[in-house]
Design a protein around this motif. Structure first.
Motif, short mmCIF file in Angstrom:
data_model
loop_
_atom_site.label_atom_id
_atom_site.label_comp_id
_atom_site.label_asym_id
_atom_site.label_seq_id
_atom_site.Cartn_x
_atom_site.Cartn_y
_atom_site.Cartn_z
N PRO A 27 43.73 43.66 19.55
CA PRO A 27 44.84 43.61 20.80
C PRO A 27 44.22 44.55 21.82
CG PRO A 27 45.86 43.22 18.73
CD PRO A 27 44.59 43.75 18.24
N MET A 33 44.91 38.08 21.50
CA MET A 33 45.61 38.62 20.64
C MET A 33 46.64 39.77 21.10
SD MET A 33 44.08 37.72 17.58
CE MET A 33 42.71 36.76 17.42
N VAL A 36 47.85 42.47 15.40
CA VAL A 36 47.12 42.17 14.19
C VAL A 36 47.27 43.46 13.38
CG1 VAL A 36 45.03 41.82 13.09
CG2 VAL A 36 45.09 41.00 15.32
N VAL A 52 48.49 37.84 12.17
CA VAL A 52 48.16 37.73 13.71
C VAL A 52 49.19 37.08 14.57
CG1 VAL A 52 46.38 36.59 15.14
CG2 VAL A 52 45.94 37.65 12.80
N GLN A 54 49.62 35.55 18.48
CA GLN A 54 48.73 35.41 19.52
C GLN A 54 49.64 34.84 20.73
OE1 GLN A 54 45.65 33.07 17.17
NE2 GLN A 54 44.45 33.87 18.90
N GLU A 128 37.40 35.53 23.88
CA GLU A 128 37.08 36.29 22.88
C GLU A 128 35.97 36.99 23.13
OE1 GLU A 128 38.53 35.10 19.21
OE2 GLU A 128 40.43 34.83 19.73
#
Length: 140
Positions: A27, A33, A36, A52, A54, A128
């Protein structure tokens, strides 16, 4: 459905692997994210689980299904009618690393999910990949 993005990052495989395996830090550098949280202790291993969260999604528990240090990290989660499998594949590329991120969406609802969310899934993988590349250039 399968979504995949591959990029070469100007950093050694060992560094990219450290960033990949430290999932609780994601994150801090991945906009995809929010949180986590590991649900077990110790080094990441097959069977490890994490919750997780999101943006715009309900939290989900992901379970590591394959781990080959410095090469592959695969985990999966299930939602009603879906199985999502995320893979991080690493390989040397000159002095850098080719990182391939894969999201496989299977199950009876995969077609509908892909039709509604396919663009978002592709964009998330790109973001990502960019996040890992940025983090690698600021990590010594």
């Amino acid at each position: 459905m399968r979504y995949e993005v591959s990029t070469v990052i100007d950093a050694p495989v060992e560094l990219i692997w450290r960033l990949t395996a430290d999932i609780e830090d994601w994150p801090a550098f991945l906009p995809t994210m929010q949180r986590v949280t590991r649900l077990d202790a110790g080094e990441l291993r097959v069977g490890s689980t994490a919750r997780v969260k999101q943006p715009g999604q309900f939290g989900a528990v992901w379970t590591v299904t394959r781990l080959d240090p410095a090469r592959e990290f695969t985990w999966e989660t299930r939602r009603p009618g879906l199985r999502l499998t995320g893979r991080h594949l690493l390989e040397p590329a000159g002095a850098g690393t080719r990182m391939t991120l894969v999201l496989d969406v299977t199950g009876r609802a995969a077609g509908v999910a892909s039709a509604l969310l396919g663009g978002m899934m592709r964009a998330s993988l790109r973001r990502e990949s960019e996040g890992f590349a940025r983090r690698a250039t600021t990590t010594v």
